[in-house]
Design a protein around this motif. Structure first.
Motif, PDB file in Angstrom:
ATOM      1  N   GLY A 183       0.792  -1.220   0.000  1.00  0.00           N
ATOM      2  CA  GLY A 183       0.000   0.000   0.000  1.00  0.00           C
ATOM      3  C   GLY A 183       0.821   1.264   0.000  1.00  0.00           C
ATOM      4  O   GLY A 183       0.414   2.284   0.556  1.00  0.00           O
ATOM      5  N   ALA A 184       1.999   1.225  -0.630  1.00  0.00           N
ATOM      6  CA  ALA A 184       2.907   2.367  -0.632  1.00  0.00           C
ATOM      7  C   ALA A 184       2.804   3.154  -1.930  1.00  0.00           C
ATOM      8  O   ALA A 184       2.486   2.593  -2.978  1.00  0.00           O
ATOM      9  N   PRO A 185       3.088   4.453  -1.880  1.00  0.00           N
ATOM     10  CA  PRO A 185       3.139   5.250  -3.108  1.00  0.00           C
ATOM     11  C   PRO A 185       4.373   4.914  -3.915  1.00  0.00           C
ATOM     12  O   PRO A 185       5.359   4.406  -3.384  1.00  0.00           O
ATOM     13  N   VAL A 186       4.320   5.217  -5.196  1.00  0.00           N
ATOM     14  CA  VAL A 186       5.430   4.919  -6.100  1.00  0.00           C
ATOM     15  C   VAL A 186       5.923   6.221  -6.722  1.00  0.00           C
ATOM     16  O   VAL A 186       5.114   7.024  -7.191  1.00  0.00           O
ATOM     17  N   PRO A 187       7.236   6.469  -6.743  1.00  0.00           N
ATOM     18  CA  PRO A 187       7.747   7.682  -7.389  1.00  0.00           C
ATOM     19  C   PRO A 187       7.343   7.739  -8.860  1.00  0.00           C
ATOM     20  O   PRO A 187       7.219   6.715  -9.525  1.00  0.00           O
ATOM     21  N   ASP A 188       7.165   8.939  -9.362  1.00  0.00           N
ATOM     22  CA  ASP A 188       6.737   9.119 -10.748  1.00  0.00           C
ATOM     23  C   ASP A 188       7.748   8.604 -11.762  1.00  0.00           C
ATOM     24  O   ASP A 188       7.382   8.267 -12.891  1.00  0.00           O
ATOM     25  N   ASP A 189       9.029   8.556 -11.382  1.00  0.00           N
ATOM     26  CA  ASP A 189      10.052   8.164 -12.357  1.00  0.00           C
ATOM     27  C   ASP A 189      10.321   6.669 -12.388  1.00  0.00           C
ATOM     28  O   ASP A 189      11.259   6.220 -13.057  1.00  0.00           O
ATOM     29  N   VAL A 190       9.530   5.875 -11.694  1.00  0.00           N
ATOM     30  CA  VAL A 190       9.716   4.424 -11.717  1.00  0.00           C
ATOM     31  C   VAL A 190       9.326   3.862 -13.084  1.00  0.00           C
ATOM     32  O   VAL A 190       8.295   4.242 -13.657  1.00  0.00           O
ATOM     33  N   ASP A 191      10.144   2.959 -13.615  1.00  0.00           N
ATOM     34  CA  ASP A 191       9.906   2.377 -14.937  1.00  0.00           C
ATOM     35  C   ASP A 191       9.137   1.062 -14.881  1.00  0.00           C
ATOM     36  O   ASP A 191       8.553   0.647 -15.880  1.00  0.00           O
ATOM     37  N   GLY A 192       9.179   0.369 -13.745  1.00  0.00           N
ATOM     38  CA  GLY A 192       8.561  -0.944 -13.655  1.00  0.00           C
ATOM     39  C   GLY A 192       7.055  -0.881 -13.500  1.00  0.00           C
ATOM     40  O   GLY A 192       6.468   0.179 -13.267  1.00  0.00           O
ATOM     41  N   ARG A 193       6.438  -2.042 -13.614  1.00  0.00           N
ATOM     42  CA  ARG A 193       5.001  -2.175 -13.357  1.00  0.00           C
ATOM     43  C   ARG A 193       4.776  -3.399 -12.486  1.00  0.00           C
ATOM     44  O   ARG A 193       5.512  -4.385 -12.554  1.00  0.00           O
ATOM     45  N   SER A 194       3.769  -3.347 -11.659  1.00  0.00           N
ATOM     46  CA  SER A 194       3.520  -4.402 -10.686  1.00  0.00           C
ATOM     47  C   SER A 194       3.092  -5.709 -11.348  1.00  0.00           C
ATOM     48  O   SER A 194       2.267  -5.718 -12.267  1.00  0.00           O
ATOM     49  N   PHE A 195       3.650  -6.815 -10.852  1.00  0.00           N
ATOM     50  CA  PHE A 195       3.172  -8.135 -11.254  1.00  0.00           C
ATOM     51  C   PHE A 195       2.482  -8.833 -10.082  1.00  0.00           C
ATOM     52  O   PHE A 195       2.314 -10.053 -10.085  1.00  0.00           O
ATOM     53  N   LEU A 196       2.058  -8.057  -9.077  1.00  0.00           N
ATOM     54  CA  LEU A 196       1.339  -8.651  -7.952  1.00  0.00           C
ATOM     55  C   LEU A 196       0.072  -9.378  -8.401  1.00  0.00           C
ATOM     56  O   LEU A 196      -0.204 -10.480  -7.911  1.00  0.00           O
ATOM     57  N   PRO A 197      -0.739  -8.811  -9.322  1.00  0.00           N
ATOM     58  CA  PRO A 197      -1.926  -9.562  -9.750  1.00  0.00           C
ATOM     59  C   PRO A 197      -1.588 -10.947 -10.289  1.00  0.00           C
ATOM     60  O   PRO A 197      -2.296 -11.922  -9.997  1.00  0.00           O
TER      61      PRO A 197
END
Length: 430
Positions: free
Chosen positions: A329-343
Protein backbone atom coordinates in the motif's frame (compact mmCIF):
# COMPACT_ATOMS: atom_id res chain seq x y z
CA UNK A 1 7.05 14.19 -6.06
CA UNK A 2 5.15 10.95 -5.40
CA UNK A 3 1.72 10.04 -6.55
CA UNK A 4 -0.53 8.06 -4.21
CA UNK A 5 -2.27 5.09 -5.75
CA UNK A 6 -4.95 3.23 -3.91
CA UNK A 7 -2.97 0.00 -4.12
CA UNK A 8 -4.67 -1.87 -1.32
CA UNK A 9 -8.11 -1.25 -2.78
CA UNK A 10 -6.91 -2.40 -6.18
CA UNK A 11 -5.32 -5.47 -4.67
CA UNK A 12 -8.47 -6.29 -2.74
CA UNK A 13 -10.48 -6.13 -5.93
CA UNK A 14 -8.01 -8.51 -7.56
CA UNK A 15 -8.04 -10.97 -4.69
CA UNK A 16 -5.48 -9.59 -2.25
CA UNK A 17 -3.37 -11.48 0.25
CA UNK A 18 -5.77 -12.32 3.13
CA UNK A 19 -3.60 -10.87 5.92
CA UNK A 20 -6.17 -11.03 8.73
CA UNK A 21 -5.15 -11.07 12.36
CA UNK A 22 -8.45 -12.69 13.43
CA UNK A 23 -11.91 -13.36 12.12
CA UNK A 24 -13.62 -10.08 11.35
CA UNK A 25 -10.49 -8.07 12.12
CA UNK A 26 -9.24 -5.23 9.99
CA UNK A 27 -7.09 -6.32 7.08
CA UNK A 28 -3.39 -6.02 7.87
CA UNK A 29 -0.59 -5.27 5.49
CA UNK A 30 1.05 -8.47 4.22
CA UNK A 31 4.60 -9.31 5.18
CA UNK A 32 7.10 -9.28 2.33
CA UNK A 33 10.22 -11.40 1.85
CA UNK A 34 12.48 -10.92 -1.18
CA UNK A 35 15.26 -13.47 -1.78
CA UNK A 36 17.79 -12.54 -4.47
CA UNK A 37 20.20 -15.31 -5.51
CA UNK A 38 23.63 -14.36 -6.88
CA UNK A 39 24.59 -15.67 -10.35
CA UNK A 40 21.65 -18.00 -10.91
CA UNK A 41 20.00 -18.51 -14.28
CA UNK A 42 16.79 -20.48 -14.53
CA UNK A 43 18.57 -23.57 -15.95
CA UNK A 44 20.13 -24.17 -12.50
CA UNK A 45 16.82 -25.13 -10.80
CA UNK A 46 15.11 -28.48 -11.21
CA UNK A 47 11.67 -26.82 -11.29
CA UNK A 48 12.92 -25.16 -14.50
CA UNK A 49 14.13 -28.43 -15.98
CA UNK A 50 17.64 -28.76 -14.53
CA UNK A 51 18.76 -32.40 -14.65
CA UNK A 52 22.27 -31.95 -13.23
CA UNK A 53 21.02 -31.75 -9.62
CA UNK A 54 17.80 -31.10 -7.74
CA UNK A 55 16.52 -28.11 -5.79
CA UNK A 56 13.68 -29.63 -3.72
CA UNK A 57 12.83 -26.59 -1.59
CA UNK A 58 12.53 -24.23 -4.52
CA UNK A 59 10.56 -26.93 -6.35
CA UNK A 60 8.25 -27.02 -3.34
CA UNK A 61 7.98 -23.24 -3.40
CA UNK A 62 6.95 -23.40 -7.05
CA UNK A 63 4.42 -26.17 -6.28
CA UNK A 64 2.87 -23.91 -3.63
CA UNK A 65 2.88 -20.76 -5.74
CA UNK A 66 3.55 -19.20 -9.13
CA UNK A 67 6.60 -19.87 -11.28
CA UNK A 68 7.42 -17.26 -13.93
CA UNK A 69 9.17 -18.35 -17.12
CA UNK A 70 10.01 -14.98 -18.69
CA UNK A 71 11.77 -13.01 -15.93
CA UNK A 72 14.79 -10.96 -17.01
CA UNK A 73 17.72 -9.33 -15.24
CA UNK A 74 20.82 -7.41 -16.24
CA UNK A 75 23.73 -9.73 -17.22
CA UNK A 76 25.80 -8.67 -14.16
CA UNK A 77 25.01 -8.24 -10.49
CA UNK A 78 25.72 -4.60 -9.58
CA UNK A 79 23.47 -3.07 -12.29
CA UNK A 80 20.76 -5.60 -11.45
CA UNK A 81 20.87 -4.66 -7.76
CA UNK A 82 20.49 -0.97 -8.55
CA UNK A 83 17.57 -1.80 -10.84
CA UNK A 84 15.67 -4.06 -8.45
CA UNK A 85 16.08 -1.65 -5.52
CA UNK A 86 14.92 1.47 -7.39
CA UNK A 87 12.51 0.20 -10.04
CA UNK A 88 14.36 2.23 -12.70
CA UNK A 89 16.22 1.28 -15.86
CA UNK A 90 20.01 1.49 -15.58
CA UNK A 91 20.26 4.16 -18.27
CA UNK A 92 18.63 6.59 -15.82
CA UNK A 93 20.45 5.93 -12.55
CA UNK A 94 23.43 3.58 -12.91
CA UNK A 95 26.61 5.68 -12.81
CA UNK A 96 29.38 3.42 -11.46
CA UNK A 97 30.14 -0.18 -10.52
CA UNK A 98 29.24 -1.03 -6.90
CA UNK A 99 27.36 2.23 -6.41
CA UNK A 100 23.83 3.43 -5.77
CA UNK A 101 23.32 7.19 -5.64
CA UNK A 102 22.07 8.16 -2.13
CA UNK A 103 19.49 10.39 -3.81
CA UNK A 104 17.65 7.32 -5.11
CA UNK A 105 14.51 5.94 -3.45
CA UNK A 106 14.28 2.19 -2.80
CA UNK A 107 11.39 -0.15 -2.06
CA UNK A 108 12.58 -0.23 1.56
CA UNK A 109 12.25 3.56 1.79
CA UNK A 110 8.67 3.36 0.52
CA UNK A 111 7.60 0.50 2.77
CA UNK A 112 9.20 1.91 5.91
CA UNK A 113 7.12 5.04 5.36
CA UNK A 114 4.05 2.78 5.45
CA UNK A 115 4.94 1.34 8.87
CA UNK A 116 6.95 -1.70 7.80
CA UNK A 117 9.89 -2.97 9.83
CA UNK A 118 12.68 -3.48 7.31
CA UNK A 119 15.86 -5.55 7.25
CA UNK A 120 18.47 -6.65 4.74
CA UNK A 121 21.13 -9.34 4.98
CA UNK A 122 23.79 -10.68 2.63
CA UNK A 123 25.52 -8.99 -0.28
CA UNK A 124 25.31 -5.19 -0.42
CA UNK A 125 27.54 -4.09 -3.34
CA UNK A 126 25.94 -0.66 -3.57
CA UNK A 127 28.71 1.47 -2.09
CA UNK A 128 28.47 4.05 0.68
CA UNK A 129 29.33 3.81 4.35
CA UNK A 130 27.95 2.21 7.50
CA UNK A 131 24.98 4.58 7.57
CA UNK A 132 23.90 4.04 3.99
CA UNK A 133 21.60 1.01 4.57
CA UNK A 134 19.48 3.17 6.88
CA UNK A 135 19.46 5.94 4.26
CA UNK A 136 18.07 3.42 1.79
CA UNK A 137 15.31 2.36 4.17
CA UNK A 138 16.62 -0.56 6.24
CA UNK A 139 16.10 -0.50 10.00
CA UNK A 140 18.44 -3.44 10.49
CA UNK A 141 21.15 -5.02 8.39
CA UNK A 142 23.86 -7.68 8.31
CA UNK A 143 25.93 -7.11 5.18
CA UNK A 144 29.04 -7.99 3.24
CA UNK A 145 30.81 -5.49 0.94
CA UNK A 146 29.21 -2.45 2.49
CA UNK A 147 32.31 -0.34 1.76
CA UNK A 148 35.84 -0.90 0.48
CA UNK A 149 36.50 -3.64 3.06
CA UNK A 150 35.60 -6.53 0.79
CA UNK A 151 37.08 -9.64 2.43
CA UNK A 152 35.39 -13.04 2.29
CA UNK A 153 31.66 -13.57 1.99
CA UNK A 154 31.87 -17.30 2.74
CA UNK A 155 34.34 -18.70 5.29
CA UNK A 156 35.52 -16.21 7.94
CA UNK A 157 33.29 -13.56 6.35
CA UNK A 158 33.97 -9.84 6.72
CA UNK A 159 30.52 -8.65 7.77
CA UNK A 160 29.10 -5.47 9.28
CA UNK A 161 25.96 -5.79 11.41
CA UNK A 162 23.99 -2.74 12.51
CA UNK A 163 27.05 -0.52 12.76
CA UNK A 164 29.51 -3.07 14.14
CA UNK A 165 32.17 -5.05 12.28
CA UNK A 166 32.07 -8.69 13.33
CA UNK A 167 35.21 -10.71 14.07
CA UNK A 168 35.59 -12.92 10.95
CA UNK A 169 37.25 -15.76 12.84
CA UNK A 170 34.30 -16.05 15.21
CA UNK A 171 31.58 -16.11 12.58
CA UNK A 172 29.87 -19.10 10.96
CA UNK A 173 29.80 -19.64 7.21
CA UNK A 174 28.66 -16.33 5.70
CA UNK A 175 25.49 -17.50 3.89
CA UNK A 176 24.34 -19.23 7.10
CA UNK A 177 25.03 -16.08 9.11
CA UNK A 178 22.91 -14.00 6.74
CA UNK A 179 20.10 -16.55 6.75
CA UNK A 180 20.05 -16.70 10.56
CA UNK A 181 19.83 -12.90 10.70
CA UNK A 182 16.84 -12.84 8.33
CA UNK A 183 15.10 -15.66 10.19
CA UNK A 184 15.61 -13.98 13.55
CA UNK A 185 14.15 -10.76 12.14
CA UNK A 186 11.11 -12.59 10.74
CA UNK A 187 10.42 -14.36 14.05
CA UNK A 188 10.75 -11.17 16.11
CA UNK A 189 8.50 -9.08 13.90
CA UNK A 190 5.92 -11.86 13.60
CA UNK A 191 5.73 -12.03 17.41
CA UNK A 192 5.40 -8.24 17.61
CA UNK A 193 2.65 -8.22 14.99
CA UNK A 194 4.40 -5.56 12.90
CA UNK A 195 4.36 -5.98 9.11
CA UNK A 196 7.86 -6.60 7.84
CA UNK A 197 10.01 -6.46 4.73
CA UNK A 198 12.96 -8.88 4.76
CA UNK A 199 15.44 -8.61 1.88
CA UNK A 200 17.77 -11.63 1.75
CA UNK A 201 20.43 -10.70 -0.81
CA UNK A 202 22.22 -14.04 -0.97
CA UNK A 203 25.98 -14.52 -1.32
CA UNK A 204 25.44 -17.89 -3.02
CA UNK A 205 26.03 -19.11 -5.70
CA UNK A 206 28.74 -16.65 -6.72
CA UNK A 207 32.34 -17.79 -7.18
CA UNK A 208 34.83 -18.76 -5.77
CA UNK A 209 33.84 -22.41 -6.17
CA UNK A 210 33.91 -24.09 -2.78
CA UNK A 211 32.17 -26.66 -0.58
CA UNK A 212 29.67 -25.31 1.95
CA UNK A 213 29.84 -26.85 5.44
CA UNK A 214 28.96 -30.54 5.48
CA UNK A 215 29.38 -31.17 1.74
CA UNK A 216 31.96 -33.39 0.04
CA UNK A 217 33.27 -33.71 -3.52
CA UNK A 218 35.78 -36.51 -3.27
CA UNK A 219 38.57 -36.62 -5.84
CA UNK A 220 37.64 -33.23 -7.28
CA UNK A 221 39.46 -29.93 -7.31
CA UNK A 222 37.41 -26.72 -7.30
CA UNK A 223 39.12 -25.26 -10.35
CA UNK A 224 39.43 -28.18 -12.74
CA UNK A 225 36.66 -28.57 -15.36
CA UNK A 226 34.84 -31.38 -13.55
CA UNK A 227 35.49 -29.96 -10.11
CA UNK A 228 33.94 -26.60 -10.93
CA UNK A 229 30.61 -28.23 -11.70
CA UNK A 230 30.83 -30.59 -8.69
CA UNK A 231 31.53 -27.74 -6.30
CA UNK A 232 28.94 -25.50 -7.91
CA UNK A 233 26.38 -28.28 -7.45
CA UNK A 234 26.92 -28.22 -3.69
CA UNK A 235 26.63 -24.43 -3.65
CA UNK A 236 23.27 -24.59 -5.44
CA UNK A 237 22.09 -27.32 -3.08
CA UNK A 238 23.02 -25.25 -0.04
CA UNK A 239 21.36 -22.16 -1.49
CA UNK A 240 18.21 -24.24 -1.94
CA UNK A 241 18.46 -25.43 1.66
CA UNK A 242 18.73 -21.85 2.96
CA UNK A 243 15.65 -20.80 0.98
CA UNK A 244 13.87 -23.70 2.65
CA UNK A 245 14.96 -22.47 6.08
CA UNK A 246 13.38 -19.08 5.36
CA UNK A 247 10.14 -20.68 4.19
CA UNK A 248 10.11 -22.89 7.30
CA UNK A 249 10.64 -19.84 9.51
CA UNK A 250 7.69 -18.05 7.91
CA UNK A 251 5.56 -21.17 8.44
CA UNK A 252 6.74 -21.75 12.02
CA UNK A 253 6.01 -18.12 12.86
CA UNK A 254 2.39 -18.72 11.85
CA UNK A 255 2.39 -15.99 9.20
CA UNK A 256 2.68 -17.96 5.95
CA UNK A 257 -0.84 -17.04 4.78
CA UNK A 258 -0.04 -13.33 5.17
CA UNK A 259 3.52 -13.38 3.83
CA UNK A 260 4.43 -13.03 0.17
CA UNK A 261 7.85 -14.59 -0.54
CA UNK A 262 9.55 -13.77 -3.84
CA UNK A 263 12.65 -15.58 -5.11
CA UNK A 264 14.63 -14.34 -8.13
CA UNK A 265 18.14 -14.45 -9.61
CA UNK A 266 20.26 -11.34 -10.27
CA UNK A 267 21.81 -12.51 -13.58
CA UNK A 268 22.70 -15.63 -15.50
CA UNK A 269 24.76 -18.55 -14.24
CA UNK A 270 28.56 -18.62 -14.55
CA UNK A 271 29.72 -20.37 -17.75
CA UNK A 272 29.26 -23.98 -16.69
CA UNK A 273 27.53 -26.69 -18.71
CA UNK A 274 24.23 -27.67 -17.10
CA UNK A 275 21.71 -30.16 -18.50
CA UNK A 276 18.24 -28.63 -18.82
CA UNK A 277 15.33 -30.50 -20.44
CA UNK A 278 17.85 -32.96 -21.92
CA UNK A 279 19.96 -30.24 -23.55
CA UNK A 280 23.36 -29.00 -22.39
CA UNK A 281 23.10 -25.28 -21.58
CA UNK A 282 26.14 -23.11 -20.90
CA UNK A 283 25.66 -20.35 -18.34
CA UNK A 284 25.79 -16.85 -19.77
CA UNK A 285 26.75 -14.54 -16.91
CA UNK A 286 28.06 -11.26 -18.29
CA UNK A 287 26.47 -11.68 -21.72
CA UNK A 288 23.27 -9.97 -22.95
CA UNK A 289 21.92 -13.34 -24.16
CA UNK A 290 19.03 -15.49 -23.01
CA UNK A 291 21.39 -17.46 -20.74
CA UNK A 292 22.82 -14.22 -19.35
CA UNK A 293 19.52 -12.56 -18.52
CA UNK A 294 16.71 -15.14 -18.11
CA UNK A 295 16.42 -15.81 -14.38
CA UNK A 296 14.10 -17.84 -12.14
CA UNK A 297 11.24 -16.05 -10.41
CA UNK A 298 8.91 -17.77 -7.96
CA UNK A 299 6.16 -16.25 -5.79
CA UNK A 300 4.62 -18.01 -2.79
CA UNK A 301 1.89 -17.07 -0.34
CA UNK A 302 -0.25 -20.09 0.66
CA UNK A 303 -3.92 -19.36 0.22
CA UNK A 304 -3.29 -16.48 -2.19
CA UNK A 305 -0.85 -17.71 -4.83
CA UNK A 306 -2.56 -20.44 -6.88
CA UNK A 307 -0.51 -23.62 -6.34
CA UNK A 308 1.53 -24.98 -9.22
CA UNK A 309 0.80 -22.08 -11.56
CA UNK A 310 3.17 -21.28 -14.42
CA UNK A 311 3.02 -17.70 -15.72
CA UNK A 312 4.55 -16.73 -19.06
CA UNK A 313 4.19 -12.97 -18.65
CA UNK A 314 7.28 -10.83 -19.13
CA UNK A 315 8.80 -9.54 -15.88
CA UNK A 316 11.73 -7.17 -15.44
CA UNK A 317 13.76 -6.46 -12.28
CA UNK A 318 12.41 -2.90 -12.33
CA UNK A 319 8.98 -4.42 -11.64
CA UNK A 320 9.85 -5.46 -8.08
CA UNK A 321 9.57 -2.00 -6.52
CA UNK A 322 6.02 -1.37 -7.77
CA UNK A 323 5.05 -4.96 -6.92
CA UNK A 324 6.24 -4.68 -3.32
CA UNK A 325 4.76 -1.19 -3.07
CA UNK A 326 1.38 -2.40 -4.30
CA UNK A 327 1.39 -5.26 -1.82
CA UNK A 328 2.25 -2.88 1.02
CA UNK A 329 0.00 0.00 0.00
CA UNK A 330 2.91 2.37 -0.63
CA UNK A 331 3.14 5.25 -3.11
CA UNK A 332 5.43 4.92 -6.10
CA UNK A 333 7.75 7.68 -7.39
CA UNK A 334 6.74 9.12 -10.75
CA UNK A 335 10.05 8.16 -12.36
CA UNK A 336 9.72 4.42 -11.72
CA UNK A 337 9.91 2.38 -14.94
CA UNK A 338 8.56 -0.94 -13.66
CA UNK A 339 5.00 -2.17 -13.36
CA UNK A 340 3.52 -4.40 -10.69
CA UNK A 341 3.17 -8.14 -11.25
CA UNK A 342 1.34 -8.65 -7.95
CA UNK A 343 -1.93 -9.56 -9.75
CA UNK A 344 -0.13 -12.38 -11.59
CA UNK A 345 1.25 -13.63 -8.27
CA UNK A 346 -2.36 -13.88 -7.10
CA UNK A 347 -3.51 -15.71 -10.23
CA UNK A 348 -5.05 -12.66 -11.91
CA UNK A 349 -4.50 -11.23 -15.37
CA UNK A 350 -2.90 -7.99 -14.24
CA UNK A 351 -1.31 -5.60 -16.71
CA UNK A 352 1.43 -7.65 -18.42
CA UNK A 353 4.36 -6.06 -20.17
CA UNK A 354 4.65 -6.05 -23.95
CA UNK A 355 8.43 -5.77 -23.78
CA UNK A 356 11.45 -5.80 -21.47
CA UNK A 357 14.29 -3.29 -21.83
CA UNK A 358 17.86 -3.92 -20.66
CA UNK A 359 20.57 -1.25 -20.66
CA UNK A 360 23.89 -3.00 -20.13
CA UNK A 361 26.80 -0.67 -19.42
CA UNK A 362 28.18 -1.98 -16.10
CA UNK A 363 31.18 0.39 -16.08
CA UNK A 364 33.31 -2.46 -14.77
CA UNK A 365 36.29 -2.75 -17.14
CA UNK A 366 37.23 -2.63 -20.80
CA UNK A 367 36.59 -6.36 -21.19
CA UNK A 368 32.82 -5.87 -20.89
CA UNK A 369 31.18 -4.69 -24.09
CA UNK A 370 28.12 -2.51 -23.45
CA UNK A 371 24.86 -3.41 -25.14
CA UNK A 372 21.18 -2.68 -24.86
CA UNK A 373 18.14 -4.47 -26.13
CA UNK A 374 14.37 -4.56 -26.02
CA UNK A 375 12.53 -7.85 -26.31
CA UNK A 376 9.12 -9.40 -26.32
CA UNK A 377 8.57 -13.13 -25.95
CA UNK A 378 9.64 -13.94 -29.50
CA UNK A 379 11.66 -11.06 -30.93
CA UNK A 380 14.73 -9.35 -29.47
CA UNK A 381 16.13 -6.11 -30.93
CA UNK A 382 19.59 -4.82 -30.03
CA UNK A 383 20.63 -1.18 -30.25
CA UNK A 384 23.01 -1.99 -33.11
CA UNK A 385 20.09 -3.14 -35.27
CA UNK A 386 20.41 -6.92 -34.85
CA UNK A 387 17.03 -8.61 -34.51
CA UNK A 388 16.68 -12.20 -33.30
CA UNK A 389 13.79 -14.62 -33.57
CA UNK A 390 14.12 -16.36 -30.20
CA UNK A 391 11.55 -19.02 -31.04
CA UNK A 392 13.61 -20.30 -33.96
CA UNK A 393 17.04 -19.01 -32.94
CA UNK A 394 17.20 -19.23 -29.12
CA UNK A 395 21.01 -19.01 -29.02
CA UNK A 396 21.00 -15.81 -31.11
CA UNK A 397 23.22 -17.07 -33.93
CA UNK A 398 21.39 -15.66 -36.97
CA UNK A 399 20.61 -11.93 -36.71
CA UNK A 400 18.08 -10.31 -38.99
CA UNK A 401 19.60 -7.07 -40.23
CA UNK A 402 17.61 -3.88 -40.95
CA UNK A 403 15.70 -4.24 -44.20
CA UNK A 404 15.83 -8.05 -44.05
CA UNK A 405 13.35 -10.65 -42.88
CA UNK A 406 9.74 -11.53 -43.47
CA UNK A 407 6.64 -9.57 -42.50
CA UNK A 408 6.73 -10.70 -38.87
CA UNK A 409 10.34 -9.54 -38.51
CA UNK A 410 9.54 -6.15 -40.03
CA UNK A 411 6.53 -5.73 -37.74
CA UNK A 412 8.62 -6.67 -34.71
CA UNK A 413 11.24 -4.08 -35.61
CA UNK A 414 8.61 -1.38 -36.04
CA UNK A 415 7.14 -2.27 -32.66
CA UNK A 416 10.40 -2.49 -30.71
CA UNK A 417 12.55 0.23 -32.28
CA UNK A 418 10.56 3.14 -30.76
CA UNK A 419 11.36 1.78 -27.29
CA UNK A 420 15.09 1.98 -27.98
CA UNK A 421 14.71 5.40 -29.60
CA UNK A 422 13.27 6.96 -26.46
CA UNK A 423 15.83 5.46 -24.06
CA UNK A 424 19.08 7.39 -23.53
CA UNK A 425 22.33 5.65 -24.43
CA UNK A 426 25.65 6.43 -22.70
CA UNK A 427 28.03 4.50 -24.92
CA UNK A 428 29.02 4.69 -28.59
CA UNK A 429 29.41 1.13 -29.83
CA UNK A 430 26.12 1.07 -31.75
Amino acid sequence: MMRRRDFMAAAAAAGAIPALSAKGAKRRKPNLVLILADDLGEEALSCYGCESWTTPRLDQMADEGVRFTHAYANPLCAPSRVKIMTGRYNCFNYTAWDYLDPKETTFANLLREEGYATAMAGKWQLGGDLKIPDRFGFDEHCLWQIDDKRGSRFYEPLVERNGTWLDPEKQPYGPDLFCDFINDFILRKAREGQPFLAYFSMALVHRPFHLPPGYRAEGQEPNDPEGRLAYFKTMVEHMDRLVGYVLDTVDDAGVSAETLVLFVGDNGTVPLEIVQHGETVRGGKGKPTEQGTNVPLIARCPGSTPPGTVCGDLVDLSDFLPTLAEAGGAPVPDDVDGRSFLPQCLGREGNPRDWVFVHYNPRLNDKVTPARFVRGKRWKLFGDGRLFDLHNDPHEQNPVRPGEGDTSALQARRRLQPVLDRMPCDFQTE
